[in-house]
Design an enzyme around this catalytic site. Structure first.
Site, PDB file in Angstrom:
ATOM      1  N   HIS A 365    -109.763 119.428   1.750  1.00 22.33           N
ATOM      2  CA  HIS A 365    -109.902 119.053   3.155  1.00 22.33           C
ATOM      3  C   HIS A 365    -108.645 119.095   3.974  1.00 22.33           C
ATOM      4  CE1 HIS A 365    -114.060 117.746   3.772  1.00 22.33           C
ATOM      5  NE2 HIS A 365    -114.065 117.642   2.456  1.00 22.33           N
ATOM      6  N   LYS A 555    -110.862 111.210  18.381  1.00 23.90           N
ATOM      7  CA  LYS A 555    -110.657 111.538  16.967  1.00 23.90           C
ATOM      8  C   LYS A 555    -109.615 110.574  16.442  1.00 23.90           C
ATOM      9  CE  LYS A 555    -109.498 115.791  18.319  1.00 23.90           C
ATOM     10  NZ  LYS A 555    -110.073 116.750  17.371  1.00 23.90           N
ATOM     11  N   ARG A 556    -109.360 110.576  15.141  1.00 27.36           N
ATOM     12  CA  ARG A 556    -108.281 109.737  14.627  1.00 27.36           C
ATOM     13  C   ARG A 556    -106.983 110.057  15.368  1.00 27.36           C
ATOM     14  NH1 ARG A 556    -109.456 106.099  10.257  1.00 27.36           N
ATOM     15  NH2 ARG A 556    -107.197 105.871  10.178  1.00 27.36           N
ATOM     16  N   LYS A 561    -102.576 115.940  15.568  1.00 26.55           N
ATOM     17  CA  LYS A 561    -103.679 116.142  16.514  1.00 26.55           C
ATOM     18  C   LYS A 561    -103.180 116.132  17.967  1.00 26.55           C
ATOM     19  CE  LYS A 561    -107.375 114.191  13.531  1.00 26.55           C
ATOM     20  NZ  LYS A 561    -108.527 115.109  13.526  1.00 26.55           N
ATOM     21  N   THR A 663    -114.562 118.741  13.175  1.00 27.95           N
ATOM     22  CA  THR A 663    -116.014 118.787  13.358  1.00 27.95           C
ATOM     23  C   THR A 663    -116.368 118.241  14.739  1.00 27.95           C
ATOM     24  OG1 THR A 663    -116.133 116.691  12.171  1.00 27.95           O
ATOM     25  CG2 THR A 663    -116.708 118.681  10.938  1.00 27.95           C
ATOM     26  N   LYS A 667    -119.366 119.224  17.686  1.00 29.15           N
ATOM     27  CA  LYS A 667    -120.280 118.298  18.372  1.00 29.15           C
ATOM     28  C   LYS A 667    -120.157 118.468  19.881  1.00 29.15           C
ATOM     29  CE  LYS A 667    -119.164 115.026  14.710  1.00 29.15           C
ATOM     30  NZ  LYS A 667    -118.282 113.865  14.461  1.00 29.15           N
TER      31      LYS A 667
HETATM   32  C1  LIG Z   1    -116.943 113.824  14.200  1.00 29.72           C
HETATM   33  C2  LIG Z   1    -116.225 112.557  14.022  1.00 29.72           C
HETATM   34  C3  LIG Z   1    -114.884 112.567  13.630  1.00 29.72           C
HETATM   35  C4  LIG Z   1    -114.106 113.846  13.388  1.00 29.72           C
HETATM   36  O1  LIG Z   1    -113.551 114.288  14.612  1.00 29.72           O
HETATM   37  P1  LIG Z   1    -112.455 115.468  14.662  1.00 29.72           P
HETATM   38  O2  LIG Z   1    -112.354 115.740  16.127  1.00 29.72           O
HETATM   39  O3  LIG Z   1    -113.016 116.619  13.928  1.00 29.72           O
HETATM   40  O4  LIG Z   1    -111.217 114.930  14.085  1.00 29.72           O
HETATM   41  C5  LIG Z   1    -114.233 111.358  13.463  1.00 29.72           C
HETATM   42  N1  LIG Z   1    -114.863 110.196  13.690  1.00 29.72           N
HETATM   43  C6  LIG Z   1    -116.159 110.146  14.088  1.00 29.72           C
HETATM   44  C7  LIG Z   1    -116.787 108.821  14.325  1.00 29.72           C
HETATM   45  C8  LIG Z   1    -116.876 111.318  14.262  1.00 29.72           C
HETATM   46  O5  LIG Z   1    -118.155 111.256  14.641  1.00 29.72           O
END
Ligand SMILES: *Cc1c(COP(=O)(O)O)cnc(C)c1O
Length: 815
Positions: A365, A555-556, A561, A663, A667
């Protein structure tokens, strides 16, 4: 009472039957007349009805499973970030219309009922959420696939923002019970830690006997995973640690009460907390215990069940079982399965090794070096004495083989060892012990082959493959953006909703040119923005302008990032507005959300900076409606479901080469947001899918970053000295300009003194330029909605249904 009519597959008899069953159940759980019931009672009642329906199907599925007719996939993962389940179950059962209408008629607030469910935060971010999406897709496609992990008593902390800073509060998610799990004490198993290994010769064979160990009981809690409108119900099994006996009686009787209590709490501590670190490696003994805990317990049950239905033999195990390990945390599956096969089942080493490799596949990952797990050898040796001996033997044979085949490459051979520098290298163990190694996006897999694991790739080229991540459209689009779902149904029919069929959304392409369609698309986005604005108003008291662009980065919080790059650009816009309040700029709302690991001081400083800037900007009358900044606290799956559908710009601005896939980007895309991003992770594939005209890309490429990192040549000070905008902004960070109590010296130093590891300054000017382009395109709403439609039309490949189908073809070969 059975609601389902068994003759017509998973059709609820009638609304009337449901209505009666619901009222009756509410009265049962509350012990009161329906009219007296609270939202909590209604939630519990609906959850029970759903579970009754699903468990009936589950029992049928489990008996199919026991017979081992089909190959079973097991996802081993230290995180499963499943989110709330009630609505997902209702939708997957096909009950949605019935439930919505009935509750409406009864004057019951369905949204409020859903909000009663405590969102289980049993994961940190993308890695854990990926597993939840995979479980949903596996069941939707009708494959037998199950999760295996840990039932943490405390999930990821709840994030509060107090005085602009992140404050962590314990997440007591089980406080009111959890209706979607079934505990199976009869399936509990013992996990053994510490102790010694005694070797004994029995009938000419060496026996390894683990003695004087500390036993811990692993108790499984199963959560059903219901397929979308089919009759598959798989399982997510989460293990909870308990002392073998509540009191260690002999210790207790000798008067050592505290010691007896200590044993109990030591055992329970194993499933007490989720490590709140999303990437950084946690080198704690407890973490190692956790890793062995769910590996050992999970494999024990799988093996027992397999043997029971195969006349006690393990011979065909690899043909019927796939053990899929999600990152390296479950890599102990390799020596543990070897231990079972060799010590308990009596296979010769070579046969057992062949079976192990055939059974196990591994997904990597991340390429961040701090996230590649390594354990001190003496720690592993002490905690897991027999498993360690097996790792040693795997390592010895591997190095021997390498030196035999590549006698002139001794240095390379040694660099691939599992045991070196006093440490156990978990990624090496995972690669050596599995038949398939994959990255999670094309670019990431390429980096694994060419950089991170290039020596392994040279030796095992056939083992390496790539499967691009995906997300479940059923939760992140159909469930959370019902307006869009309905518009798509009305426009192109409902076929796209069939599992595995999301690519048929391409039928939407002609409508991207259709003014009426684009208008509707814009209206839906506007309604979603209003829905989010309402939530933010209610929870934070901040009023947003739903006519402004919603520019979102959720995101985190991590240096790679680059939330920092985003907020520096916000400060630039603010400075421009201060010097020219009448500037003709497109009004923008910047929305941030995300948690920082509690020990990650730098990331917490970035959170503080965002909040400090938000305070200043939102309260400056000069700015009026042109600029708003919000940090939405406690980003979790439920908050995510509100935010993604409301976004217009998807900020995916990681330093190229650092984000394995992402991911969130997927979305956003399926909800019609346009990607503003670097060519990193799956952004590359998003750009390929929609064409460069329908994304906004900028910044250094992964090769440029790689070259700077290997050959040097980047000096952040030079960039700073040649850009007066940066001089002003960075000056403001340390001058107390934002009225904060302490300046942002740490951030300032990282950018100028420590040469800006993540190339924030280097990418600043191109980022500003692309932001200006984005604003200009937004002025042409027709053009914007057209691009949005094209993005939705091409988002089908980012469904996790497609990922699962790829895994099936490239890795598991179930059929
Ligand atoms: C999709 C998702 C992530 C991952 O987000 P990235 O933008 O890919 O880092 C993290 N936390 C939650 C709650 C998510 O739904």
């Amino acid at each position: 009472m059975a609601i389902t009519d068994k003759n017509t597959k998973h059709k609820v008899k009638t609304k009337e039957a449901f209505r009666k069953a619901f009222i009756k159940k509410v009265e049962e759980v509350s012990g009161e007349d329906f009219s007296e019931s609270t939202t909590r009672h209604q939630y519990e009642a609906l959850a029970e009805l759903v579970m009754e329906e699903i468990t009936a199907e589950w029992a049928v599925n489990n008996s199919r499973l026991h017979k081992m007719e089909e190959k079973q996939i097991y996802f081993f993962s230290i995180e499963f970030l499943i989110g709330r389940l009630l609505k997902a179950y209702v939708n997957n059962l096909g009950w949605d219309t019935m439930v919505e209408e009935t509750l409406d008629e009864l004057g019951v607030d369905y949204e409020a009922i859903q909000a009663e469910e405590h969102d289980p935060a049993l994961g940190n971010g993308g890695l854990g959420r990926l597993m939840a999406c995979f479980l949903d897709s596996t069941a939707a496609l009708g494959f037998p696939g199950h999760g295996n992990g840990i039932r943490y008593k405390y999930g990821l902390f709840e994030q509060k923002i107090i005085n602009d800073e992140q404050v962590e509060v314990a997440d007591i998610w089980l406080k009111n019970g959890y209706p979607f799990e079934i505990v199976k004490p009869d399936k509990a198993v013992v996990v053994k830690y510490n102790g010694d290994v005694r070797v004994e010769e029995v009938n000419g064979k060496m026996q390894f006997i683990h003695e004087n160990y500390d036993p811990v009981l692993a108790v499984p809690y199963d959560i059903p995973v219901k397929g979308y409108r089919n009759n598959t119900v798989n399982s997510l099994r989460l293990w909870s640690a308990k002392p073998v006996e509540d009191f260690d009686l002999s210790t207790f009787n000798q008067g050592h009460f505290l010691k007896a209590m200590q044993r109990k709490s030591e055992a329970e501590s194993i499933s007490q907390i989720l490590y709140p670190s999303d990437h950084g490696f946690e080198g704690k003994l407890l973490r190692l215990k956790q890793e062995y805990f769910f590996v050992c317990a999970g494999l024990k049950r799988i093996v027992r069940r397999y043997k029971k239905h195969n006349h006690g033999s393990m011979d065909g195990f690899p043909d019927k079982i796939c053990i899929h390990i999600n990152d390296t945390h479950p890599a102990l599956c390799v020596p543990e399965l070897m231990r079972i096969l060799v010590d308990e089942e009596g296979y010769d080493w070579d046969v057992a090794w062949d079976m192990t490799i055939k059974s196990i596949s591994f997904t990597n990952h991340t390429v961040l070096p701090e996230a590649l797990e390594k354990w001190p050898i003496d720690m592993v040796q002490k905690l897991l004495p027999r498993v360690y001996q097996i790792i040693e033997e795997i390592n010895r044979r591997f190095i021997n083989d390498m030196n035999w085949f590549y006698p002139d490459q001794v240095d390379r051979n040694y660099s691939m060892a599992i045991l070196k520098d006093g440490q156990v290298h978990m990624a090496h163990l995972a690669i050596i012990g599995s038949h398939s190694v994959n990255g999670v996006a094309e670019l990431h897999s390429k980096i694994l082959r060419e950089e991170t694991f290039k020596d392994f790739y040279a030796v095992f080229p056939d083992r390496f493959t790539s499967v691009t991540n995906g997300v479940t459209q059923r939760r992140f689009m159909m469930g959370s953006n019902p307006g869009l779902k309905t518009l798509l149904d009305d426009t192109i029919g409902t076929d796209w909703k069939k599992p595995g069929n999301m690519c048929s959304l391409e039928a939407l392409l002609p409508y991207a040119q259709d003014a009426a369609f684009c208008q509707k698309l814009g209206d839906i986005k506007h309604a979603n923005k209003e829905r989010l604005a309402k939530y933010i108003k209610e929870t934070q008291g901040i009023v947003l302008n739903p006519d402004s662009i919603f520019d979102v980065q959720v995101k985190r919080i991590h240096e790679y990032k680059r939330q920092l790059l985003n907020i520096l650009h916000v400060i630039l816009t603010y400075n421009q507005l201060r010097s020219n309040p009448n500037a003709d700029i497109v009004p923008k709302t910047y929305i941030f959300a995300g948690k920082a690991a509690p020990s990650y001081v730098y990331a917490k400083e970035v959170i503080r900076l965002i909040n400090v800037v938000a305070d200043r900007v939102n309260n400056d009358p000069l700015v009026k409606d042109k600029l708003k900044v919000v940090f939405v606290p406690n980003f979790n799956v439920s908050v995510a479901e509100l935010i993604y559908p409301a976004a217009e710009i998807s900020e995916q601005i990681s330093t190229a080469g650092k984000e394995a896939s992402g991911t969130g980007n997927m979305k956003f895309m399926m909800n019609g947001a346009l990607t503003l991003g670097t060519m990193d992770g799956a952004n590359v594939e998003i750009a390929e899918a929609v064409g460069m005209d329908n994304v906004f890309t900028f910044g250094l490429s992964d090769t440029e970053v790689y070259n700077y990192n290997t050959h040097g040549g980047y000096r952040s000070l030079e960039v700073y000295e040649s850009d007066s905008r940066l001089q002003e902004i960075l000056g403001q960070l340390i001058s107390g300009f934002f009225g904060e109590s302490a300046g942002f010296q740490m951030i300032y130093d990282s950018l100028l003194l420590h040469n800006d590891t993540y190339f924030v300054l280097k990418d600043f000017a191109p980022y500003v330029d692309i932001q200006d382009i984005v604003s200009n395109v937004y002025r042409d709403q027709k053009q914007w909605q057209k691009m949005s439609a094209i993005n939705i039309a091409h988002s089908g490949i980012f469904s996790s249904d497609r990922s699962i189908e790829d895994y099936e073809k490239r890795v598991w070969k179930v059929k």
